[in-house]
Design an enzyme around this catalytic site. Structure first.
Site, PDB file in Angstrom:
ATOM      1  N   ASP A 107     -12.417  -4.486   5.714  1.00 53.52           N
ATOM      2  CA  ASP A 107     -10.916  -4.037   5.349  1.00 53.52           C
ATOM      3  C   ASP A 107     -10.932  -2.355   5.307  1.00 53.52           C
ATOM      4  O   ASP A 107     -10.352  -1.665   4.458  1.00 53.52           O
ATOM      5  CB  ASP A 107     -11.000  -4.433   3.835  1.00 53.52           C
ATOM      6  CG  ASP A 107      -9.594  -4.118   3.106  1.00 53.52           C
ATOM      7  OD1 ASP A 107      -8.710  -4.408   3.721  1.00 53.52           O
ATOM      8  OD2 ASP A 107      -9.630  -3.995   1.977  1.00 53.52           O
ATOM      9  N   THR A 124       5.291  -2.896  -0.135  1.00 52.68           N
ATOM     10  CA  THR A 124       5.184  -1.568  -0.949  1.00 52.68           C
ATOM     11  C   THR A 124       5.428  -0.202  -0.554  1.00 52.68           C
ATOM     12  O   THR A 124       5.145   0.671  -1.084  1.00 52.68           O
ATOM     13  CB  THR A 124       3.824  -1.828  -1.496  1.00 52.68           C
ATOM     14  OG1 THR A 124       3.022  -1.691  -0.123  1.00 52.68           O
ATOM     15  CG2 THR A 124       3.218  -3.012  -2.244  1.00 52.68           C
ATOM     16  N   GLU A 143       3.477   4.600  -8.223  1.00 53.60           N
ATOM     17  CA  GLU A 143       2.966   5.250  -7.008  1.00 53.60           C
ATOM     18  C   GLU A 143       4.079   5.922  -6.045  1.00 53.60           C
ATOM     19  O   GLU A 143       3.806   6.590  -5.266  1.00 53.60           O
ATOM     20  CB  GLU A 143       2.250   4.323  -6.285  1.00 53.60           C
ATOM     21  CG  GLU A 143       0.843   3.209  -6.700  1.00 53.60           C
ATOM     22  CD  GLU A 143       0.438   2.486  -5.808  1.00 53.60           C
ATOM     23  OE1 GLU A 143       0.733   2.363  -4.731  1.00 53.60           O
ATOM     24  OE2 GLU A 143      -0.743   2.097  -6.272  1.00 53.60           O
ATOM     25  N   TRP A 156      -3.755   5.270  -0.694  1.00 55.55           N
ATOM     26  CA  TRP A 156      -2.556   5.624  -0.524  1.00 55.55           C
ATOM     27  C   TRP A 156      -2.037   7.130  -1.047  1.00 55.55           C
ATOM     28  O   TRP A 156      -1.164   7.792  -0.747  1.00 55.55           O
ATOM     29  CB  TRP A 156      -1.252   4.661  -1.048  1.00 55.55           C
ATOM     30  CG  TRP A 156      -1.617   4.504  -2.641  1.00 55.55           C
ATOM     31  CD1 TRP A 156      -2.454   3.730  -3.364  1.00 55.55           C
ATOM     32  CD2 TRP A 156      -1.086   5.460  -3.408  1.00 55.55           C
ATOM     33  NE1 TRP A 156      -2.474   4.194  -4.686  1.00 55.55           N
ATOM     34  CE2 TRP A 156      -1.484   5.149  -4.706  1.00 55.55           C
ATOM     35  CE3 TRP A 156      -0.089   6.391  -3.413  1.00 55.55           C
ATOM     36  CZ2 TRP A 156      -1.091   5.775  -5.869  1.00 55.55           C
ATOM     37  CZ3 TRP A 156       0.511   7.156  -4.643  1.00 55.55           C
ATOM     38  CH2 TRP A 156      -0.150   6.807  -5.726  1.00 55.55           C
ATOM     39  N   GLY A 199       0.854  -7.614   3.135  1.00 51.99           N
ATOM     40  CA  GLY A 199       0.566  -9.070   3.065  1.00 51.99           C
ATOM     41  C   GLY A 199      -0.678  -9.371   4.058  1.00 51.99           C
ATOM     42  O   GLY A 199      -1.179 -10.351   3.984  1.00 51.99           O
ATOM     43  N   GLU A 235      -3.773  -9.128   3.289  1.00 48.50           N
ATOM     44  CA  GLU A 235      -4.744  -9.842   2.665  1.00 48.50           C
ATOM     45  C   GLU A 235      -4.550 -11.378   2.614  1.00 48.50           C
ATOM     46  O   GLU A 235      -5.212 -12.127   2.077  1.00 48.50           O
ATOM     47  CB  GLU A 235      -5.109  -9.223   1.364  1.00 48.50           C
ATOM     48  CG  GLU A 235      -6.360  -8.224   1.328  1.00 48.50           C
ATOM     49  CD  GLU A 235      -6.216  -7.298   2.348  1.00 48.50           C
ATOM     50  OE1 GLU A 235      -5.384  -6.420   2.109  1.00 48.50           O
ATOM     51  OE2 GLU A 235      -6.758  -7.205   3.288  1.00 48.50           O
ATOM     52  N   ARG A 281       6.281   2.631  -3.214  1.00 49.73           N
ATOM     53  CA  ARG A 281       5.813   4.205  -2.936  1.00 49.73           C
ATOM     54  C   ARG A 281       6.866   5.087  -2.855  1.00 49.73           C
ATOM     55  O   ARG A 281       6.534   6.227  -2.714  1.00 49.73           O
ATOM     56  CB  ARG A 281       4.811   4.083  -1.773  1.00 49.73           C
ATOM     57  CG  ARG A 281       3.476   2.930  -2.092  1.00 49.73           C
ATOM     58  CD  ARG A 281       2.280   3.457  -1.284  1.00 49.73           C
ATOM     59  NE  ARG A 281       1.492   2.532  -1.866  1.00 49.73           N
ATOM     60  CZ  ARG A 281       1.171   1.293  -1.316  1.00 49.73           C
ATOM     61  NH1 ARG A 281       1.780   0.954  -0.411  1.00 49.73           N
ATOM     62  NH2 ARG A 281       0.190   0.732  -1.920  1.00 49.73           N
ATOM     63  N   LYS A 308      -8.822   4.423   5.046  1.00 50.99           N
ATOM     64  CA  LYS A 308     -10.021   3.842   4.317  1.00 50.99           C
ATOM     65  C   LYS A 308     -11.219   3.919   5.090  1.00 50.99           C
ATOM     66  O   LYS A 308     -12.194   3.988   4.342  1.00 50.99           O
ATOM     67  CB  LYS A 308      -9.324   2.345   4.157  1.00 50.99           C
ATOM     68  CG  LYS A 308      -8.478   2.144   3.075  1.00 50.99           C
ATOM     69  CD  LYS A 308      -7.829   0.781   3.064  1.00 50.99           C
ATOM     70  CE  LYS A 308      -8.615   0.049   2.197  1.00 50.99           C
ATOM     71  NZ  LYS A 308      -7.987  -1.349   1.878  1.00 50.99           N
TER      72      LYS A 308
HETATM   73 CA    CA Z   1      -6.463  -4.627   3.700  1.00 49.75          CA
END
Ligand code: CA
Length: 620
Positions: free
Chosen positions: A335, A191, A95, A425, A207, A209, A147, A362
């Protein structure tokens, strides 16, 4: 010795010294500092042809001034070189957006590996492996992606998956310092691509989740020491508040939420605006997802905002103190991380030049705010959505949540957009000439229901979420946004931020979990999607090229110029690919055709491929 001889010797010495200094100067590449970064990628670029920060410019428009490659010759784009960049044993895809400085490509890979490659030939200069302990991978909620990197005064900055921030010497690849930002054993991971703000580097944790208390933080570039930290979730009830901003946030939570940490990770969207000296961060979901499991009584669902989750927050770059926030999804239960990358621009809206910040996270809504003060400008769905019915303009555009969108262990809901979100992303870009934003998106639905209460002692894994179940509501929720026929299951969307409406769409070129976009002053848009590089006219969307590069997992493309040749470069899962007009190097062989169905292979059903699977909720 005569005076004239001395004079001659002194003169020779001076000349020799001057010669030595010029040799040294020629060997020392010009370093990247705050001043250089301010011009990076702009029309006033002090290092034209480079790519010095994640989004090319600090505004993260991914709009390049280079125009050697244009409509007349882009059809002749071919492989100039490819170089092996295999990642070792990670748990993610490729990514990373590369950087290009000093004729060198810097590419981060899955599992915290960095390659430095000669930008003209692909020859490897060095490789660095942060040596992530494989035992810690199970503590990373959402994979071992990386990323991208940051560069500053000869240092390459890597946010390693196990929550370490590492500075490398850009020339030699040697480690200069490292800082443990958070504890991987407490389920914090990275990330994100770090961003430079003045003499600091900003980084945010993944983190969300799992059971973390989210934050982003600034570190001093000189030595890796902590400068400030902003928590996106307040301290647990009864614990001392860091400041009044945390106190305000604490009043938006109720019940025994703190046993799950709160969430609010910061895993992608992060920008620094040198004009306002503000850092903007996008924050993720509260954890666990269902309201009832965050301790909210049923009669109060939708009444607790859970600040500063699912928000855009602006903080002072020097102190980390909050300047403003806008919550894109108050009391999120689906989410809908507000984490996708930002673009900043100056745009004429209703006759006024507005300094905007834009985000398409999202939630499936395209948000445009005034970045100087957080004032709401507009928000419009870019895919069909049903969690929101409008935006309260009298309350700075606070989203009006559909109150029937909440769910528990007996009631499921079918939510739009789908799991994984409408835009994850994969970077969008903005072409100021065409006046359009290029947004790779996914459209669909996902059924949410609550399942067993997660065990906080187990650390991570569950969000208290079940899969599937029946939507028992008698009145279907209204679906709002562009019609499904226009947007399909996903695609590339060109959006006019002046009106916040779609200009054109390329269905089937969606974000999924790969690729991204970049645009140039020669009216082109480049997109990697699947294993193909697409090129479109920026204003009309006419397709100019679809170049299969065979290797799956195309990461976001960049463009750069070396020795008067413009290249397009991007990583794949196994190789870095550099394209140029007239490139003739052999593409890697095509992978074997995909096989479909369970137990594909012998006896597998033949026929057309099934539709792509609905992406399950995931990512940070
Ligand atoms: Ca999430």
């Amino acid at each position: 010795m005569t005076t004239s001889t001395i004079k001659a010797m002194l003169a020779a010495g001076v000349i020799a010294t001057v010669a030595l200094i010029s040799t040294l100067t020629a060997q020392q590449p010009r370093e990247v500092d705050a001043k250089i970064l301010k011009t990076a990628g702009t029309a006033k670029d002090a290092m034209p042809g480079t790519w010095l920060t994640y989004g090319l410019t600090q505004t993260e428009q991914r709009y390049s001034q280079l125009k050697q490659i244009d409509e007349t010759n882009v059809g002749k784009l071919g492989l100039a070189w490819s170089a092996p960049i295999a990642a070792a044993g990670g748990r993610g895809g490729t990514e990373g957006t590369p950087l290009m400085w000093n004729n060198t490509i810097y590419q981060s890979m899955d599992n915290s590996i960095v390659y430095a490659l000669d930008a003209r030939t692909g020859q490897q200069k060095w490789m660095y492996d942060a040596k992530i302990d494989p035992a810690t991978q199970s503590h990373m909620c959402c994979g071992t992606h990386n990323r991208g990197l940051a560069i500053y005064e000869g240092k390459i900055i890597l946010a390693a998956n196990d929550a370490r921030l590492i500075a490398l010497d850009a020339i030699s690849g040697k480690e200069l310092w490292q800082s443990k930002v958070a504890d991987i054993n407490q389920y914090y991971s990275f990330t994100i691509a770090p961003r430079i703000a003045g003499d600091k580097v900003i980084v945010g944790v993944g983190g969300g989740e799992y059971f973390i208390r989210g934050f982003f933080a600034a570190y001093n570039l000189k030595d890796g020491s902590l400068a400030w930290k902003f928590h996106t979730v307040p301290p647990a009830p009864g614990q001392p508040m860091e400041d009044k901003d945390q106190e305000r946030a604490s009043k938006t939570w109720v019940g025994d939420w703190a046993k799950y940490g709160g969430g609010g990770s910061v895993w992608d969207g992060l920008v620094y605006d040198p004009d306002t000296d503000l850092v903007f961060a996008g924050t993720g979901n509260p954890e666990p997802w269902p309201e009832e499991m965050r301790g909210i009584p049923k009669s109060e669902w939708g009444k607790w905002d859970n600040l500063y989750t699912c928000s855009i927050v602006a903080v002072d770059a020097k102190t980390g103190k909050l300047k403003w926030y806008y919550q894109t999804v108050p009391g999120d239960a689906w989410d809908l991380d507000s984490v996708g990358g930002f673009i900043m621009a100056d745009i004429q809206i209703e006759g006024k030049t507005r300094k905007v910040i834009m985000q398409a996270p999202k939630s499936g809504v395209f948000y445009i705010l005034d970045r100087t003060n957080g004032q709401f400008i507009s928000a419009e769905p870019f895919v069909p959505v049903n969690w929101v019915t409008g935006f309260d303009k009298k309350n700075n555009g606070k989203p009006i949540i559909n109150q029937t969108a909440y769910y528990d262990q007996t009631n499921s809901v079918v939510m739009y957009p789908g799991g994984g979100g409408a835009h994850n992303w994969a970077p969008m870009s903005y072409n100021p000439n065409a006046g359009l934003v290029y947004l790779p998106y996914s459209a669909g639905s996902y059924t949410f229901n609550a399942a067993k209460e997660p065990d906080p002692k187990a650390g991570g894994g569950a969000h208290g979420l079940g899969r599937g179940g029946q939507d028992k509501r008698t009145t279907p929720m209204p679906i709002w946004g562009p019609d499904a026929a226009t947007v399909g299951r996903g695609g590339l969307q060109a959006r006019d931020p002046k009106t916040n409406q779609i200009k054109w769409v390329k269905p089937g070129r969606g974000s999924g979990s790969t690729g991204g976009t970049m645009t140039t002053a020669s009216n082109l848009v480049f997109q990697t999607a699947g294993n193909t590089l697409y090129v479109y006219k920026a204003d009309t969307g006419d397709e100019l090229l679809a170049l299969p590069f065979n290797v799956p997992g195309g990461a976001p493309p960049i463009t750069y110029m070396v020795d008067n040749t413009q290249y397009i470069g991007f990583a794949t899962g196994t190789q870095f690919m550099a394209m140029k007009v007239g490139g003739t190097a052999q593409m890697p062989p095509a992978p074997p055709p995909p096989q479909f169905g369970r137990g594909a292979g012998k006896g597998a059903p033949k026929g057309p491929p099934p539709p792509p699977p609905v992406e399950a909720p995931h990512t940070n």
